[in-house]
Write a protein that holds these residues in place. Structure first.
Motif, PDB file in Angstrom:
ATOM      1  N   TRP A 214       3.967 -35.937 -21.222  1.00  0.00           N
ATOM      2  CA  TRP A 214       2.895 -36.081 -20.229  1.00  0.00           C
ATOM      3  C   TRP A 214       1.560 -35.559 -20.782  1.00  0.00           C
ATOM      4  O   TRP A 214       0.497 -36.147 -20.531  1.00  0.00           O
TER       5      TRP A 214
ATOM      6  N   CYS B 279      -1.760 -37.800 -21.197  1.00  0.00           N
ATOM      7  CA  CYS B 279      -3.043 -37.386 -20.613  1.00  0.00           C
ATOM      8  C   CYS B 279      -4.138 -37.338 -21.683  1.00  0.00           C
ATOM      9  O   CYS B 279      -5.296 -37.708 -21.435  1.00  0.00           O
TER      10      CYS B 279
ATOM     11  N   ILE C 111      -4.364 -29.123 -20.276  1.00  0.00           N
ATOM     12  CA  ILE C 111      -3.200 -30.003 -20.316  1.00  0.00           C
ATOM     13  C   ILE C 111      -2.220 -29.585 -21.414  1.00  0.00           C
ATOM     14  O   ILE C 111      -1.208 -30.269 -21.646  1.00  0.00           O
TER      15      ILE C 111
END
Length: 932
Positions: free
Chosen positions: A254, A258, A310
């Motif tokens: 993920w 991102c 992130i």
């Protein structure tokens, strides 16, 4: 109820006041750290305070900067980048050396102060990675993508594989020491492989620039491959950090998705409006305005913030913003100029010093550890050199070029240290493993320049260039003869017997353009209607010397100083990537364009017989002389013309008004020649370098362009700046040259230099009817009359005089003058003759409406003068005599302690420039090229 509430409030207030009074009285003897008086109240300035950490931080930063600067000076003499000094400075300050001193760490680098130090250093790192991305020009990769892709991939795959292999031993030997996080071997191997596969692109640019390899096959290949290597390395590092910072593989996936989305958002959503705003504000053409700089830095910080939250390091976000910034119009260079100095001087040394503070050489304390040190260094060298060499050889480069490419790709530098610090902060590396890799980074970076010099020396570069041009075979046997008339083509001819100048190199300076243009105009062959070969066979033919005129080729070279600033290096690298046909700065430089325009707008007769070309070379100041000589050899020039600075400095941009005002003072004649050892040293080195290639001349302008003397021009400029209301001053800028004749005076003493000067004077006479000349043969009497070479010079001068074409024999006067034994008699005689021959004539012409400028042409060296000084044995007639007019420039004595003007331009020219000075320009001529 109300009274009860009132009583409770009063009691509370009384208790608070009492407590405050008690605390005040108990702390009365304790000095306030944050008090306005500070040390005056007894506060300890180096004691860390969480409420005022700036005091200790200033001390820490000052110590780091001083250490780094002191180490940088000796390291620059062995061509080592500044990052080496910064890392070594950090190692000296760290636990390896300084922190072994009792109390040093607790006083200067206490653990509670390191978060502040670390935050400032990492902020500098974020902005520095933005600058690194600005330096990456993808046009270089796309224009050379085949060789870049092959060399880049081979230069990463092999070291990555070797790194993954040695990571197995490192993982089991050093990973579980209590300071690392538990990670799988796959992630650990990925990081170690990335650390060995990466190449330091910024340091690589500087090494290539300093070694003048940027425009060679080696330089272009390494730059193109380095760009791809750099970008790929940061992507692998981002992947590795994402895997470490996220507990599961799904979370890491993920994070990467991102990151990809953020890249697409920057490219397609942020870049178009950013480019619109940059163009709207004129920042693309004129450089970024303050608002654009602020917007760009906000984008850098926000992108760093996003990639950090992130799970990918903040520096990756800053790097992405640098990649989307435009390179058109020099925007990236000008943006770098805005912020680079603060980053490179303050922030970056802190970060690399932080690396040194984390490096403990004391941990390398056993044989196994040192075995891994040698193993890591071997893998780093072998992987890069073997991979890069084989890939370059597959692209049909020579073996020696291929080995050089492999050696350059092994450079780790500051990028490697950034990667290692990220690994240490993410707790992938233990401190022992971190120290092993820091030693590897230092060794590979230090070894890059010596390896490159050994594998690809200048003599081999010149041989390969000539071989590729088809001038020689591989054994250096000539294949194509040079054009006739070149000094290089006919080494059997002695100096002075060469044909006229047909190809010359001029050093272009902004302040010397008028005199250069005037000299080129006089030297160029000018065709006249009466001199065109007739078509009617019955008509009388013109003399063959006037019909067979050849084109004069003039190559202009503009030198711009290359500094250690990033923007200075970018000027060179973007010049390669920005234009397909010609160099970027050669197209846009105003001095070069003025030079080209001069040839195209001159009289048709001249423009038909002169061809010009211009080039900009961005090189270190110490390489100016070598660059001029090298370019003269490349263009096969027969004469190099070097103008002396109008202001006595090497630079010619942005001369302040105070400098002009100083030049207009009473000592203006001497200010150009003394007090600036750099200029005199440059002239001295240039003449020494040019002597191996061709003839050379130094032109000291004094109104040769036709606008009066230097002092007159400066005074006129100052009056026009400050007295606009005076009618006399309003008339001053209007200069009308009615008399366009030039008179040339040559004092012929004898020797190779004077013979070249005589050839030059006769060429000026033959090419332009506005030139007249006086040649005075100065002959010594008595013991020096039979000196070797004097009879040959006398015969040569007589031959020239008797064989002059009738058409311009009336414009030259030959005279003789006898001298006694002594240098001062020579200087005084030449000065007197010059004042009568050219000085007085120029004054008369100026009174009648202006003159085109006269010139004294003089040889630099004279064997007769040297012999007389040797006979004199250092008496008053010698160089160090009390009556000598020699100007000492370097601070030493005239007898050899310093580099003086006389040793640069010769004793005769020195007397004309300093003792006089004469009201004319001076051209100092030196013979060069191959001799019999």
């Amino acid at each position: 109820m109300a009274s009860a509430i009132t009583d409770a409030v009063l009691k509370t207030v009384i208790r608070a006041v009492a407590a405050t009074s008690s605390n005040t009285s108990s702390n009365a003897t304790i000095p306030s750290v944050n008090g306005q008086a500070g040390v005056l109240e007894g506060a300890n300035p180096i004691k860390y305070s969480a409420s005022a950490p700036i005091t200790l931080f200033i001390i820490q930063a000052g110590i780091v900067i001083i250490f780094c600067q002191l180490l940088a000076y000796p390291l620059q003499w062995i061509n080592q980048p500044k990052v080496i000094a910064e890392v070594i400075g950090g190692i000296l300050l760290g636990p390896s050396v300084m922190m072994r001193i009792p109390g040093f760490e607790a006083a200067i680098f206490p653990k509670e102060s390191m978060p502040v130090f670390n935050n400032v250093a990492n902020l500098g790192l974020i902005i520095f990675l933005f600058l690194v991305a600005l330096e990456v020009d993808m046009r270089m990769f796309t224009s050379n993508w085949k060789v870049a892709l092959s060399v880049g991939l081979a230069g990463m795959i092999l070291p990555f594989g070797l790194g993954f292999g040695i990571a197995w031993g490192l993982y089991h030997q050093f990973h579980n020491d209590g300071t690392t996080v538990p990670i799988s071997f796959g992630v650990y191997g990925l990081f170690i492989g990335t650390a060995l596969a990466i190449t330091a692109f910024p340091v690589l640019c500087r090494i290539l620039t300093e070694l003048k390899l940027l425009r060679s096959n080696v330089g272009v290949t390494v730059l193109a491959a380095g760009i791809g290597n750099d970008v790929t390395g940061w992507i692998l590092l981002a992947l590795c950090v994402a895997l470490v910072n996220n507990n599961s593989g799904l979370a890491a996936l993920w994070a990467l998705l991102c990151c990809i989305g953020w890249i697409l958002f920057l490219v397609f959503a942020v870049r178009p409006p950013f480019m619109w705003w940059v163009r709207r504000t004129g920042s693309l053409q004129n450089g970024p305005m303050q608002g654009v700089v602020a917007l760009t830095l906000l984008l850098v910080l926000f992108s760093a913030f996003f990639t950090n939250i992130i799970g990918i390091h903040a520096i990756f976000g800053a790097f992405l913003v640098g990649l989307i910034c435009p390179h058109e119009g020099g925007f990236a260079i000008k943006m770098t100029e805005k912020i680079e100095d603060l980053i490179s001087v303050l922030f970056l040394p802190l970060y690399f010093a932080l690396s040194g503070l984390s490096t403990n050489l004391g941990l390398l304390n056993d044989g196994i550890t040192w075995g891994y040190v040698i193993g890591v260094i071997t893998c780093a060298f072998a992987g890069k050199i073997i991979g890069g060499t084989l890939a370059a050889r597959a692209n049909k480069l020579l073996w020696r070029e291929s080995f050089t490419i492999g050696s350059l790709m092994s450079c780790k530098g500051l990028v490697e240290l950034i990667v290692l610090n990220i690994g240490l902060q993410a707790k992938i590396l233990s401190q022992r493993t971190f120290t092993i890799f820091v030693v590897m980074a230092l060794v590979t970076t230090v070894a890059t320049t010596p390896l490159t010099k050994a594998l690809y020396p200048p003599w081999y570069q010149r041989k390969v260039e000539r071989w590729r041009r088809g001038e020689i075979d591989w054994d250096e046997n000539p294949l194509v003869p040079n054009e006739s008339g070149s000094n290089i083509s006919d080494p059997s001819k002695p100096i002075g017997d060469q044909s006229s100048i047909q190809r010359m190199l001029v050093y272009l300076r902004l302040d010397s353009l008028p005199s250069l243009f005037a000299f080129i105009t006089l030297l160029s062959p000018q065709a006249k209607p009466s001199e065109v070969e007739p078509t009617d066979k019955g008509s009388n033919p013109c003399p063959p010397t006037r019909k067979q005129k050849k084109t004069l080729e003039v190559h202009g070279l503009r030198l711009i100083e290359l500094t250690d600033r990033t923007s200075s290096v970018m000027q060179v690298t973007e010049g390669i990537a920005g234009e397909e046909e010609e160099e970027l700065y050669s197209l846009r430089d105003p001095v070069i364009n003025t030079f080209r325009t001069f040839a195209s707008l001159s009289s048709p007769s001249m423009s038909n017989n002169v061809a010009v070309s211009g080039r900009v070379a961005i090189v270190p100041e110490s390489s100016y002389a070598e660059t001029l000589a090298s370019y003269a050899a490349d263009t096969q020039s027969e004469f190099v013309l070097i103008p002396w600075s109008e202001y006595g400095s090497l630079t010619d941009w942005d001369q302040p008004l105070s400098v002009l005002a100083g030049a207009a003072g009473a000592n203006a004649g001497n200010d150009r020649f003394k007090g600036n050892v750099h200029l005199v040293e440059f002239m001295h080195k240039t003449l020494a370098e040019a002597e191996r290639v061709c003839n050379a001349g130094i032109l000291i302008d004094n109104g040769f362009g036709g606008f009066g003397t230097c002092r007159t021009r400066v005074q006129g400029l100052l009056r026009s700046q400050h007295h606009h209301t005076s009618s006399q001053d309003q008339d001053q800028p209007t200069i009308i040259i009615k008399n366009r004749t030039h008179h040339v005076f040559l004092p012929f003493i004898g020797g190779a230099d004077d013979r070249v000067a005589l050839n030059l004077v006769l060429q000026l006479l033959g090419n332009n009817d506005n030139v007249t000349a006086t040649v005075v043969h100065l002959k010594y009497t008595a013991s020096t009359s039979n000196m070797k070479g004097e009879d040959e010079d006398t015969k040569l001068l007589a031959t020239f005089r008797d064989s002059l074409p009738v058409e311009f024999a009336s414009r030259v006067v030959f005279e003789e003058s006898n001298l006694t034994e002594g240098k001062n008699d020579l200087v005084g005689t030449v000065l007197g003759l010059a004042n009568v021959t050219v000085g007085q004539q120029q004054k008369k012409k100026e009174k009648k409406g202006g003159g085109a400028g006269d010139v004294v042409v003089v040889g630099r060296r004279h064997a007769v003068v040297d012999s007389i000084e040797a006979i004199a044995g250092g008496s008053g007639a010698g160089a160090g005599g009390s009556n000598s007019s020699r100007v000492d420039v370097g601070g030493g004595s005239a007898n050899g302690g310093g580099l003086d003007l006389g040793r640069t331009v010769g004793v005769v020219a020195e007397g004309l420039l300093v003792t006089g000075p004469v009201n004319a320009s001076v051209l100092v001529v030196q013979a060069g090229g191959k001799r019999k």
